[in-house]
Design an enzyme around this catalytic site. Structure first.
Site, short mmCIF file in Angstrom:
data_model
loop_
_atom_site.label_atom_id
_atom_site.label_comp_id
_atom_site.label_asym_id
_atom_site.label_seq_id
_atom_site.Cartn_x
_atom_site.Cartn_y
_atom_site.Cartn_z
N ARG A 96 -10.56 -6.30 15.38
CA ARG A 96 -10.58 -4.93 14.86
C ARG A 96 -11.90 -4.26 15.26
O ARG A 96 -11.93 -3.11 15.64
CB ARG A 96 -10.46 -4.91 13.32
CG ARG A 96 -9.16 -5.42 12.73
CD ARG A 96 -7.94 -4.62 13.18
NE ARG A 96 -8.10 -3.19 13.00
CZ ARG A 96 -8.05 -2.55 11.83
NH1 ARG A 96 -7.79 -3.22 10.72
NH2 ARG A 96 -8.21 -1.24 11.74
N ASP A 120 3.72 -8.17 7.34
CA ASP A 120 2.79 -7.32 6.60
C ASP A 120 3.26 -7.33 5.14
O ASP A 120 4.38 -7.77 4.84
CB ASP A 120 2.84 -5.90 7.20
CG ASP A 120 1.84 -4.93 6.56
OD1 ASP A 120 0.93 -5.37 5.84
OD2 ASP A 120 1.98 -3.70 6.79
N HIS A 156 -0.80 3.03 12.21
CA HIS A 156 -2.07 2.32 12.10
C HIS A 156 -2.53 1.95 13.53
O HIS A 156 -2.54 0.77 13.91
CB HIS A 156 -1.88 1.07 11.23
CG HIS A 156 -3.14 0.45 10.73
ND1 HIS A 156 -4.40 0.99 10.97
CD2 HIS A 156 -3.37 -0.68 10.01
CE1 HIS A 156 -5.32 0.22 10.41
NE2 HIS A 156 -4.72 -0.80 9.84
N1 CP Z 1 -5.78 -4.44 8.48
C1 CP Z 1 -6.48 -3.50 7.81
O1 CP Z 1 -6.39 -2.30 8.09
O2 CP Z 1 -7.26 -3.99 6.84
P1 CP Z 1 -8.08 -3.12 5.75
O3 CP Z 1 -7.07 -2.48 4.85
O4 CP Z 1 -8.94 -4.13 5.05
O5 CP Z 1 -8.88 -2.10 6.50
N1 NVA Z 2 1.18 -1.57 5.46
C1 NVA Z 2 -0.10 -1.86 4.87
C2 NVA Z 2 -1.12 -2.10 5.93
C3 NVA Z 2 -2.49 -2.47 5.44
C4 NVA Z 2 -3.49 -2.70 6.51
C5 NVA Z 2 -0.52 -0.74 3.96
O1 NVA Z 2 -0.39 0.44 4.35
O2 NVA Z 2 -0.94 -1.00 2.84
#
Ligand code: CP
Ligand code: NVA
Length: 329
Positions: free
Chosen positions: A316, A230, A134
């Site tokens: 972000r 997370d 990510h």
């Molecule tokens: N942190 C993040 O990626 O949030 P969303 O899933 O809302 O885009």
């Molecule tokens: N680890 C989480 C991150 C969300 C922004 C997912 O992939 O759902």
């Protein structure tokens, strides 16, 4: 001179520390311009396509609002309604979209999909989250830490939870690249992938960063500058996994005891969304099944004066704008 024009943004491993620091600098400038209401429509007339095979609030809105701020238009392609995946391959989709758009964002499943999209696209492709990485989240996290402490080098970040998910993996890479100390607090089976650890350790040798994997959360979080967690089950993983993950990770919750174990001026970060109460559909479901009212972080820590989660969420947008600007200008 850093020049990222035409480059894809697929994972931080592809970027030098200097390039990452440059993106953070550009993001800080764009943030100032936005706060001062100064026009910054540097990409006027361009257009971007945003592919989301998974849900999103922050990433989608950061790309959409950010594109408009930069003078662009954005087209959202959701999990349903397009031909992608059902009647059309990623390779064909890439070759169509790059003839209409100047840049393409992709959120979805395997990292190989976004790598493929980039391979077949003649315009920059940005990773908005895959199962493995990510990277745009990392820029926002680094900017938030920098704003708090003035610098990143030598700071220690502890990630508590599923350390081999996209965010855990990416944080380890980010810390390695930017000279930070990465600690993870997790059961052994949820430690980051060994190959990635080795790759990051080699980067640490160049940058002065370090990596420590711990099963004892108190040992892991002692005197750290940043506490990060997370969700315990990520998007795309089956709901049936909750029971197992709760038993694996219940001792890795970020709570008051963990917060008190860190430095006095520790900050708490979370990519969000977060299960810190039972006011969501899934939160309620988990409560009914397993009796938990909070999961990866307690409401007390989430709402505490140490929490910077909404500053992080705002960042972000500024950082995603920096990625679009530097690759498209
Ligand atoms: N942190 C993040 O990626 O949030 P969303 O899933 O809302 O885009
Ligand atoms: N680890 C989480 C991150 C969300 C922004 C997912 O992939 O759902």
């Amino acid at each position: 001179m850093v020049d990222l024009r035409g480059k894809d943004f697929l994972k931080l491993l592809d970027f030098t520390p200097k390039e990452i620091e440059h993106l953070l600098k550009v993001a800080a400038t764009l943030k100032k311009q936005k706060k001062n209401n100064e026009s910054h429509r540097y990409l006027k007339g361009k257009q971007v396509a945003l592919i989301f095979e998974k849900d999103s609030t922050r990433t989608r809105c950061a790309f959409e609002a950010g594109a408009v701020d930069l003078g662009m238009q954005a087209t959202y392609i959701g999990p349903t309604g397009s031909q992608l995946g059902k009647k059309e391959t990623i390779a064909d989709t890439a070759r169509v979209l790059c003839r209409m758009y100047d840049g393409i964002e992709y959120r979805g499943f395997d990292q190989t999909i976004v790598e493929d999209l980039a391979k077949y696209s003649s315009v920059p492709v940005w990773n908005g989250l895959t199962n493995e990485f990510h990277p745009t989240q990392m820029l926002a996290d680094a900017l938030t830490i920098k704003e708090e402490f003035g610098s990143l080098k030598g700071k220690t970040l502890c990630f508590c939870g599923d350390a081999r998910n996209n965010v855990g993996n990416s944080l380890m890479v980010m810390c390695s690249k930017l000279g930070m100390n990465f600690v993870c607090a997790a059961p052994k089976e949820l430690f980051p992938n060994e190959e990635l650890v080795r790759e990051c350790e080699a980067i640490c040798k160049e940058t002065g960063a370090s990596i420590r994997l711990e099963t004892d959360i108190m040992k892991a979080t002692k005197d750290v500058d940043v506490l990060y967690t997370d969700v315990w089950v990520s998007m795309g993983e089956p709901m049936e996994l909750w029971e197992k993950r709760i038993s694996q990770l219940k001792d890795y919750q970020v709570n008051k005891k963990v917060l008190n174990n860190a430095k006095d001026n520790v900050i708490f970060l979370h990519c969000l969304p977060s299960f810190h109460n039972i006011d969501t559909t899934i939160g309620k479901e988990i409560y009914e099944k397993f009796g938990l009212t909070e999961m990866e972080v307690t409401d007390e820590v989430f709402e505490s004066s140490h929490s910077r989660v909404f500053e992080e969420a705002e960042n972000r947008m500024h950082t995603i704008k920096a990625v679009m600007l530097e690759t498209l200008k």
